[in-house]
Scaffold this active site. Structure first.
Site, PDB file in Angstrom:
ATOM      1  N   TYR A  54       0.849  -1.185   0.000  1.00  0.00           N
ATOM      2  CA  TYR A  54       0.000   0.000   0.000  1.00  0.00           C
ATOM      3  C   TYR A  54       0.888   1.239   0.000  1.00  0.00           C
ATOM      4  CZ  TYR A  54      -3.758  -3.243   1.394  1.00  0.00           C
ATOM      5  OH  TYR A  54      -4.655  -4.279   1.453  1.00  0.00           O
ATOM      6  N   SER A 206     -13.550  -4.973   1.610  1.00  0.00           N
ATOM      7  CA  SER A 206     -14.547  -4.301   0.775  1.00  0.00           C
ATOM      8  C   SER A 206     -15.978  -4.758   1.054  1.00  0.00           C
ATOM      9  CB  SER A 206     -14.227  -4.499  -0.714  1.00  0.00           C
ATOM     10  OG  SER A 206     -14.858  -3.527  -1.497  1.00  0.00           O
ATOM     11  N   ALA A 209     -18.369  -2.658  -0.772  1.00  0.00           N
ATOM     12  CA  ALA A 209     -18.196  -2.570  -2.229  1.00  0.00           C
ATOM     13  C   ALA A 209     -17.644  -1.212  -2.638  1.00  0.00           C
ATOM     14  CB  ALA A 209     -19.511  -2.863  -2.951  1.00  0.00           C
ATOM     15  N   GLN A 290     -17.307   7.901   9.659  1.00  0.00           N
ATOM     16  CA  GLN A 290     -17.500   6.620   8.972  1.00  0.00           C
ATOM     17  C   GLN A 290     -17.176   5.454   9.899  1.00  0.00           C
ATOM     18  OE1 GLN A 290     -14.876   7.262   5.619  1.00  0.00           O
ATOM     19  NE2 GLN A 290     -16.539   8.024   4.327  1.00  0.00           N
ATOM     20  N   GLU A 293     -20.041   5.027  12.346  1.00  0.00           N
ATOM     21  CA  GLU A 293     -21.195   4.378  11.722  1.00  0.00           C
ATOM     22  C   GLU A 293     -20.963   2.886  11.535  1.00  0.00           C
ATOM     23  OE1 GLU A 293     -22.889   4.676   7.249  1.00  0.00           O
ATOM     24  OE2 GLU A 293     -23.138   6.518   8.417  1.00  0.00           O
TER      25      GLU A 293
END
Length: 324
Positions: A54, A206, A209, A290, A293
């Site tokens: 990464y 993911s 998605a 995020q 959540e």
């Protein structure tokens, strides 16, 4: 936050993990990355995933720096090896040379004495499997890694690896990291049954998605300017999801989530966690909100009726294959 055993091992990981692909060390400022990791830790996330590839190690540096504030034994740190880290012929793959050298490099970048979970980022057809497995086992013996796993290996490859490992009396692989979400479900056919038989848990990436299942993308509406899809440097994968038929179904799923008092992201992560073979769903986050959540999905239990309703919607796009 709830925790699950990783495969047949005794290692327990949070149902929601925090990853760093396309975010930390790449598209997200360092302080924001630190804030996200710190918030996740405070909310019970103990599983943090990165990789040497990464941004050529930059992600490992950011993640390691953020985790410095916490006791080393309080979190599970995972990284990976396989992809090119230089231009030389031995700067890639799963040879003993590359695995050992990159493990040392990752330890330095992360600023730790050991890696909890060291994963083969892909399968290497150029290296004998026994060489790869022996190198991983030697790293465990040396205390540089505690467990070994793989990422995006096929059912056949995992079966071969486990059989060779038993024959050579090596420590077993404990995990596989595949893509898995409502729109990409290939692991359900062969991979989950094989991993269950061989004792590997799934730490899936993911689950949203690439953000499509966050609810921010709407059919017929412009792409939000601050979203991943609007960033040309990292939107290669997400663009393949931006199809009218997909967004139409996503809108229906968003309606189910709303009826349950949930965000679509929480429904999507809970749906992934419905699988007993999944140990953790790895989310990415570019904002603390995020993380806030997503971690709440660990507390969500989906009823049989809800799952049937979701499957009926997903059947409408059965066969959709995104680029990833």
């Amino acid at each position: 936050m709830k925790y699950r055993k990783l495969g047949r091992s005794g290692l327990k990981v949070s149902e929601v993990g925090l990853g760093s692909w396309l975010t930390y060390g790449t598209a997200v400022e360092q302080q924001t990355a630190v804030d996200c990791i710190k918030y996740a830790y405070e909310k019970g996330v103990n599983f943090f995933d990165t990789a040497n590839a990464y941004n050529r190690g930059e992600s490992e540096i950011v993640v390691g720096k953020a985790l410095e504030a916490f006791p080393r034994n309080s979190y599970v740190l995972a990284t990976k090896v396989f992809f090119p880290m230089g231009e030389g012929p031995n700067d890639r793959g799963l040879s003993r040379k590359h695995i050992v050298e990159q493990c040392e490099a990752s330890l330095k970048r992360l600023g730790v004495e050991y890696i909890d979970l060291y994963q083969c980022h892909r399968y290497d057809t150029d290296t004998p499997l026994d060489e790869t497995l022996r190198a991983l086992d030697d790293l465990v013996t040396q205390g540089k890694i505690l467990y070994a796993g793989v990422s995006e290996w096929s059912a056949v490859q995992i079966t071969n690896a486990t059989h060779i490992g038993r024959k050579l009396n090596l420590r077993p692989l404990i995990s596989n990291q595949p893509i898995y979400n409502m729109l990409v479900r290939y692991i359900e056919k062969d991979l989950l049954p094989v991993c269950d038989k061989e004792g590997l848990g799934q730490v899936v990436f993911s689950p949203l998605a690439q953000g499509i299942l966050s609810g921010k993308y709407k059919k017929g509406q412009a792409i939000p300017p601050d979203s991943r899809a609007a960033n040309d440097e990292i939107n290669r994968w997400i663009n393949s999801y931006l199809k009218d038929e997909v967004l139409h179904c996503v809108g229906k799923l968003d309606g189910i989530a709303s009826d349950l008092g949930l965000k679509l992201s929480q429904l999507a992560i809970a749906w992934v966690l419905r699988q007993p073979g999944v140990s953790s769903a790895i989310v990415g986050a570019s904002r603390v909100s995020q993380v806030e959540e997503n971690v709440q999905a660990s507390a969500v239990e989906l009823t049989t009726d809800v799952l049937k309703e979701v499957d009926a919607i997903l059947e409408e796009i059965n066969g959709f294959v995104p680029i990833w």
